[in-house]
Enzyme design. Structure first.
Site, PDB file in Angstrom:
ATOM      1  N   VAL A 159       0.835  -1.205   0.000  1.00 43.47           N
ATOM      2  CA  VAL A 159       0.000   0.000   0.000  1.00 43.47           C
ATOM      3  C   VAL A 159       0.867   1.252   0.000  1.00 43.47           C
ATOM      4  O   VAL A 159       1.827   1.347   0.777  1.00 43.47           O
ATOM      5  CB  VAL A 159      -0.929   0.000   1.231  1.00 43.47           C
ATOM      6  N   HIS A 160       0.545   2.209  -0.863  1.00 38.10           N
ATOM      7  CA  HIS A 160       1.300   3.463  -0.890  1.00 38.10           C
ATOM      8  C   HIS A 160       0.385   4.615  -1.286  1.00 38.10           C
ATOM      9  O   HIS A 160      -0.417   4.509  -2.197  1.00 38.10           O
ATOM     10  CB  HIS A 160       2.503   3.391  -1.837  1.00 38.10           C
ATOM     11  N   LEU A 161       0.541   5.701  -0.561  1.00 36.75           N
ATOM     12  CA  LEU A 161      -0.229   6.913  -0.805  1.00 36.75           C
ATOM     13  C   LEU A 161       0.578   7.860  -1.683  1.00 36.75           C
ATOM     14  O   LEU A 161       1.703   8.219  -1.355  1.00 36.75           O
ATOM     15  CB  LEU A 161      -0.550   7.591   0.536  1.00 36.75           C
TER      16      LEU A 161
END
Length: 288
Positions: free
Chosen positions: A205-207
Protein backbone atom coordinates in the site's frame (compact mmCIF):
# COMPACT_ATOMS: atom_id res chain seq x y z
CA UNK A 1 1.51 -9.53 -17.39
CA UNK A 2 3.57 -12.66 -16.97
CA UNK A 3 5.99 -12.99 -14.07
CA UNK A 4 9.64 -12.15 -14.38
CA UNK A 5 11.95 -15.13 -14.61
CA UNK A 6 15.35 -14.57 -13.10
CA UNK A 7 17.94 -17.17 -14.05
CA UNK A 8 21.35 -17.30 -12.45
CA UNK A 9 23.97 -18.03 -15.08
CA UNK A 10 27.32 -19.47 -14.09
CA UNK A 11 28.88 -20.78 -17.31
CA UNK A 12 32.22 -22.53 -17.52
CA UNK A 13 33.01 -21.12 -20.93
CA UNK A 14 30.41 -19.54 -23.22
CA UNK A 15 26.70 -18.99 -22.80
CA UNK A 16 24.65 -17.56 -25.66
CA UNK A 17 21.18 -16.23 -25.01
CA UNK A 18 19.10 -15.63 -28.14
CA UNK A 19 15.99 -13.53 -27.55
CA UNK A 20 13.70 -12.86 -30.48
CA UNK A 21 14.67 -12.54 -34.10
CA UNK A 22 18.32 -11.78 -34.84
CA UNK A 23 19.05 -10.70 -31.26
CA UNK A 24 21.83 -12.53 -29.48
CA UNK A 25 23.26 -11.68 -26.10
CA UNK A 26 26.38 -13.40 -24.74
CA UNK A 27 26.71 -13.58 -20.99
CA UNK A 28 29.93 -13.76 -19.02
CA UNK A 29 30.46 -16.21 -16.15
CA UNK A 30 28.40 -15.24 -13.11
CA UNK A 31 26.02 -12.87 -14.89
CA UNK A 32 22.28 -13.07 -14.28
CA UNK A 33 19.72 -13.16 -17.07
CA UNK A 34 16.38 -11.39 -16.51
CA UNK A 35 13.54 -12.15 -18.93
CA UNK A 36 10.49 -9.90 -18.54
CA UNK A 37 7.23 -10.59 -20.40
CA UNK A 38 7.07 -13.00 -23.31
CA UNK A 39 6.38 -10.45 -26.01
CA UNK A 40 7.49 -12.88 -28.68
CA UNK A 41 8.87 -16.43 -28.73
CA UNK A 42 12.47 -16.57 -27.61
CA UNK A 43 15.16 -19.21 -27.43
CA UNK A 44 17.68 -19.66 -24.67
CA UNK A 45 20.78 -21.67 -25.52
CA UNK A 46 23.53 -22.72 -23.16
CA UNK A 47 26.74 -23.64 -24.96
CA UNK A 48 29.59 -25.31 -23.13
CA UNK A 49 32.98 -25.97 -24.65
CA UNK A 50 35.05 -28.86 -23.35
CA UNK A 51 38.36 -30.26 -24.47
CA UNK A 52 38.96 -33.96 -24.96
CA UNK A 53 42.28 -35.64 -24.11
CA UNK A 54 43.20 -35.21 -27.79
CA UNK A 55 42.83 -31.43 -27.42
CA UNK A 56 39.78 -31.42 -29.68
CA UNK A 57 37.12 -28.94 -28.72
CA UNK A 58 33.54 -30.16 -28.34
CA UNK A 59 30.46 -28.00 -27.94
CA UNK A 60 27.25 -28.97 -26.21
CA UNK A 61 24.10 -26.94 -26.49
CA UNK A 62 20.96 -26.99 -24.39
CA UNK A 63 17.92 -25.20 -25.73
CA UNK A 64 14.72 -24.18 -23.99
CA UNK A 65 11.32 -24.80 -25.53
CA UNK A 66 9.42 -22.15 -27.51
CA UNK A 67 6.01 -22.73 -25.94
CA UNK A 68 4.14 -20.59 -23.42
CA UNK A 69 5.75 -22.61 -20.64
CA UNK A 70 9.25 -21.53 -21.65
CA UNK A 71 9.69 -19.19 -18.69
CA UNK A 72 8.95 -21.86 -16.11
CA UNK A 73 10.98 -24.37 -18.07
CA UNK A 74 14.06 -22.17 -17.96
CA UNK A 75 13.70 -21.71 -14.21
CA UNK A 76 13.32 -25.43 -13.63
CA UNK A 77 16.32 -26.28 -15.81
CA UNK A 78 18.43 -23.72 -13.98
CA UNK A 79 17.60 -25.08 -10.55
CA UNK A 80 20.16 -27.93 -10.31
CA UNK A 81 22.95 -25.86 -11.86
CA UNK A 82 22.39 -22.57 -10.02
CA UNK A 83 20.87 -23.66 -6.75
CA UNK A 84 17.73 -21.58 -7.28
CA UNK A 85 14.88 -22.53 -4.99
CA UNK A 86 11.27 -21.38 -5.41
CA UNK A 87 10.24 -18.67 -2.94
CA UNK A 88 6.79 -18.47 -1.36
CA UNK A 89 5.62 -16.34 -4.29
CA UNK A 90 5.58 -18.34 -7.54
CA UNK A 91 6.97 -15.35 -9.46
CA UNK A 92 10.04 -15.09 -7.23
CA UNK A 93 13.16 -17.15 -6.81
CA UNK A 94 15.66 -16.82 -4.02
CA UNK A 95 19.35 -17.59 -4.02
CA UNK A 96 20.51 -19.44 -0.90
CA UNK A 97 23.13 -17.46 1.04
CA UNK A 98 26.68 -18.67 1.29
CA UNK A 99 27.52 -20.55 4.43
CA UNK A 100 28.13 -18.26 7.37
CA UNK A 101 26.44 -15.21 5.78
CA UNK A 102 23.14 -15.69 7.59
CA UNK A 103 21.28 -13.55 5.06
CA UNK A 104 17.73 -12.59 5.94
CA UNK A 105 14.81 -13.67 3.69
CA UNK A 106 14.44 -10.08 2.46
CA UNK A 107 18.02 -10.03 1.21
CA UNK A 108 17.78 -13.50 -0.26
CA UNK A 109 14.82 -12.76 -2.48
CA UNK A 110 15.56 -11.55 -6.00
CA UNK A 111 11.92 -10.56 -6.31
CA UNK A 112 9.64 -9.36 -9.08
CA UNK A 113 9.74 -5.74 -10.25
CA UNK A 114 6.37 -5.17 -8.56
CA UNK A 115 8.11 -5.66 -5.20
CA UNK A 116 10.42 -2.71 -5.88
CA UNK A 117 8.80 -0.41 -3.33
CA UNK A 118 9.86 -2.73 -0.53
CA UNK A 119 13.46 -2.18 -1.63
CA UNK A 120 13.17 1.58 -2.17
CA UNK A 121 11.57 2.25 1.21
CA UNK A 122 14.70 0.81 2.88
CA UNK A 123 17.04 3.02 0.84
CA UNK A 124 18.20 6.11 2.82
CA UNK A 125 18.85 7.95 -0.44
CA UNK A 126 15.18 7.64 -1.39
CA UNK A 127 13.75 8.58 2.02
CA UNK A 128 12.62 12.14 2.76
CA UNK A 129 10.83 11.42 6.04
CA UNK A 130 10.26 8.49 8.37
CA UNK A 131 8.81 7.71 11.78
CA UNK A 132 7.81 4.57 13.65
CA UNK A 133 4.73 4.03 11.44
CA UNK A 134 5.59 5.22 7.92
CA UNK A 135 8.32 6.24 5.54
CA UNK A 136 8.09 8.77 2.69
CA UNK A 137 10.18 8.23 -0.43
CA UNK A 138 10.66 10.06 -3.70
CA UNK A 139 8.86 8.36 -6.55
CA UNK A 140 11.53 6.80 -8.75
CA UNK A 141 9.63 7.83 -11.88
CA UNK A 142 7.82 11.03 -10.80
CA UNK A 143 4.82 12.10 -12.85
CA UNK A 144 5.05 15.74 -11.70
CA UNK A 145 7.52 18.24 -10.27
CA UNK A 146 6.74 16.91 -6.79
CA UNK A 147 5.79 13.26 -6.37
CA UNK A 148 6.25 11.32 -3.13
CA UNK A 149 4.97 8.01 -1.81
CA UNK A 150 3.93 7.44 1.80
CA UNK A 151 4.34 3.79 2.81
CA UNK A 152 3.58 2.04 6.09
CA UNK A 153 6.29 -0.12 7.66
CA UNK A 154 3.54 -2.67 8.32
CA UNK A 155 3.22 -5.03 5.38
CA UNK A 156 -0.12 -4.40 3.64
CA UNK A 157 -0.22 -5.81 0.12
CA UNK A 158 -2.97 -3.60 -1.32
CA UNK A 159 -6.12 -1.63 -0.53
CA UNK A 160 -8.05 -4.90 -0.64
CA UNK A 161 -6.20 -5.95 2.51
CA UNK A 162 -7.10 -2.77 4.40
CA UNK A 163 -9.54 -3.16 7.32
CA UNK A 164 -10.96 -0.94 10.04
CA UNK A 165 -7.90 -1.83 12.12
CA UNK A 166 -5.81 0.23 9.66
CA UNK A 167 -7.94 3.38 10.00
CA UNK A 168 -5.56 5.19 12.33
CA UNK A 169 -2.64 4.28 10.05
CA UNK A 170 -4.42 5.65 6.97
CA UNK A 171 -5.11 8.91 8.82
CA UNK A 172 -1.47 9.13 9.87
CA UNK A 173 -0.32 8.53 6.28
CA UNK A 174 -2.53 11.41 5.13
CA UNK A 175 -1.21 13.71 7.87
CA UNK A 176 2.39 12.85 6.97
CA UNK A 177 1.66 13.51 3.29
CA UNK A 178 0.43 17.01 4.15
CA UNK A 179 3.49 17.58 6.33
CA UNK A 180 5.83 16.67 3.45
CA UNK A 181 4.04 19.16 1.18
CA UNK A 182 4.45 21.88 3.80
CA UNK A 183 8.10 21.04 4.43
CA UNK A 184 9.27 20.63 0.84
CA UNK A 185 6.84 22.66 -1.27
CA UNK A 186 5.38 25.13 1.20
CA UNK A 187 6.40 28.15 -0.85
CA UNK A 188 5.06 26.65 -4.08
CA UNK A 189 1.81 27.84 -5.61
CA UNK A 190 1.21 24.35 -7.00
CA UNK A 191 -1.90 22.42 -5.99
CA UNK A 192 -1.50 18.88 -4.61
CA UNK A 193 -3.61 15.75 -4.40
CA UNK A 194 -3.21 12.78 -2.06
CA UNK A 195 -4.62 9.43 -3.09
CA UNK A 196 -4.27 5.80 -4.10
CA UNK A 197 -4.48 4.00 -7.43
CA UNK A 198 -7.51 1.72 -7.54
CA UNK A 199 -5.44 -1.12 -9.01
CA UNK A 200 -1.77 -0.34 -8.32
CA UNK A 201 0.99 -2.03 -10.31
CA UNK A 202 3.32 -2.09 -7.32
CA UNK A 203 2.80 -4.29 -4.28
CA UNK A 204 2.55 -2.70 -0.79
CA UNK A 205 0.00 0.00 0.00
CA UNK A 206 1.30 3.46 -0.89
CA UNK A 207 -0.23 6.91 -0.81
CA UNK A 208 0.65 9.23 -3.71
CA UNK A 209 1.37 12.84 -2.86
CA UNK A 210 1.58 14.59 -6.22
CA UNK A 211 1.57 18.15 -7.51
CA UNK A 212 -0.94 18.94 -10.24
CA UNK A 213 1.45 20.42 -12.81
CA UNK A 214 2.30 16.96 -14.21
CA UNK A 215 5.46 18.50 -15.58
CA UNK A 216 7.72 15.44 -15.88
CA UNK A 217 9.47 13.47 -18.63
CA UNK A 218 8.30 10.30 -16.86
CA UNK A 219 4.68 11.05 -17.76
CA UNK A 220 4.69 9.43 -21.17
CA UNK A 221 1.31 7.95 -22.07
CA UNK A 222 -2.45 7.94 -21.64
CA UNK A 223 -2.30 5.32 -18.89
CA UNK A 224 0.00 7.52 -16.80
CA UNK A 225 -2.28 10.52 -17.20
CA UNK A 226 -5.59 8.77 -16.58
CA UNK A 227 -4.31 6.90 -13.54
CA UNK A 228 -4.10 10.29 -11.78
CA UNK A 229 -6.90 12.21 -13.48
CA UNK A 230 -9.92 9.92 -13.49
CA UNK A 231 -11.82 8.05 -10.77
CA UNK A 232 -9.00 5.51 -10.97
CA UNK A 233 -7.27 7.82 -8.47
CA UNK A 234 -8.99 7.38 -5.12
CA UNK A 235 -8.76 10.46 -2.90
CA UNK A 236 -7.08 9.77 0.43
CA UNK A 237 -9.91 11.27 2.48
CA UNK A 238 -12.50 9.28 0.50
CA UNK A 239 -10.62 6.05 1.28
CA UNK A 240 -10.51 6.97 4.97
CA UNK A 241 -14.27 7.63 5.02
CA UNK A 242 -14.92 4.34 3.21
CA UNK A 243 -12.98 2.41 5.83
CA UNK A 244 -14.76 4.29 8.63
CA UNK A 245 -18.17 3.38 7.26
CA UNK A 246 -17.67 -0.07 5.70
CA UNK A 247 -14.51 -1.34 7.36
CA UNK A 248 -12.91 -1.97 3.97
CA UNK A 249 -12.09 -0.39 0.61
CA UNK A 250 -14.33 -1.32 -2.31
CA UNK A 251 -12.99 -0.78 -5.81
CA UNK A 252 -15.69 -0.43 -8.47
CA UNK A 253 -15.74 -2.65 -11.56
CA UNK A 254 -14.46 -1.29 -14.85
CA UNK A 255 -11.50 0.60 -13.42
CA UNK A 256 -9.03 -0.61 -16.11
CA UNK A 257 -11.27 0.95 -18.77
CA UNK A 258 -10.73 4.38 -17.22
CA UNK A 259 -7.08 4.22 -18.27
CA UNK A 260 -8.20 4.19 -21.93
CA UNK A 261 -10.27 7.37 -21.77
CA UNK A 262 -9.36 10.34 -24.02
CA UNK A 263 -6.83 12.84 -22.71
CA UNK A 264 -8.64 15.66 -20.95
CA UNK A 265 -7.09 18.61 -19.13
CA UNK A 266 -7.84 18.33 -15.43
CA UNK A 267 -7.98 22.13 -15.09
CA UNK A 268 -10.26 23.26 -17.95
CA UNK A 269 -11.55 19.91 -19.29
CA UNK A 270 -10.26 20.56 -22.82
CA UNK A 271 -9.63 17.41 -24.87
CA UNK A 272 -6.11 17.02 -26.24
CA UNK A 273 -5.08 14.54 -28.96
CA UNK A 274 -1.65 13.53 -27.62
CA UNK A 275 0.58 13.64 -24.56
CA UNK A 276 3.01 16.23 -26.07
CA UNK A 277 0.09 18.54 -26.87
CA UNK A 278 -1.39 17.96 -23.42
CA UNK A 279 1.91 18.88 -21.77
CA UNK A 280 2.18 22.02 -23.89
CA UNK A 281 -1.36 22.94 -22.89
CA UNK A 282 -0.63 22.38 -19.17
CA UNK A 283 2.12 25.00 -19.26
CA UNK A 284 -0.62 27.60 -19.65
CA UNK A 285 -2.03 26.53 -16.30
CA UNK A 286 1.23 25.84 -14.49
CA UNK A 287 4.08 27.92 -15.96
CA UNK A 288 7.54 27.23 -14.59
Amino acid sequence: MKPTIMVGVNPTSIDSVIIGKDQEVKLQPGQVLHMVNELYPYIVEFEEETKSPGLETHSKRKRSGDSDSTEMGVAQEAKPETGLEPASNSSQYSVPPKEGEGASPKKKSLGHWSQGLKVSMQDPKMQVYKDEQVVVIKDKYPKARHHWLVLPWTSISSLKAVTREHLELLQHMHTVGEKVIADFAGSSKLRFRLGYHAIPSMSHVHLHVISQDFDSPCLKNKKHWNSFNTEYFLESQAVIEMVKEAGKVTVQDGMPELLKLPLRCHECQQLLPSIPQLKEHLRKHWPK
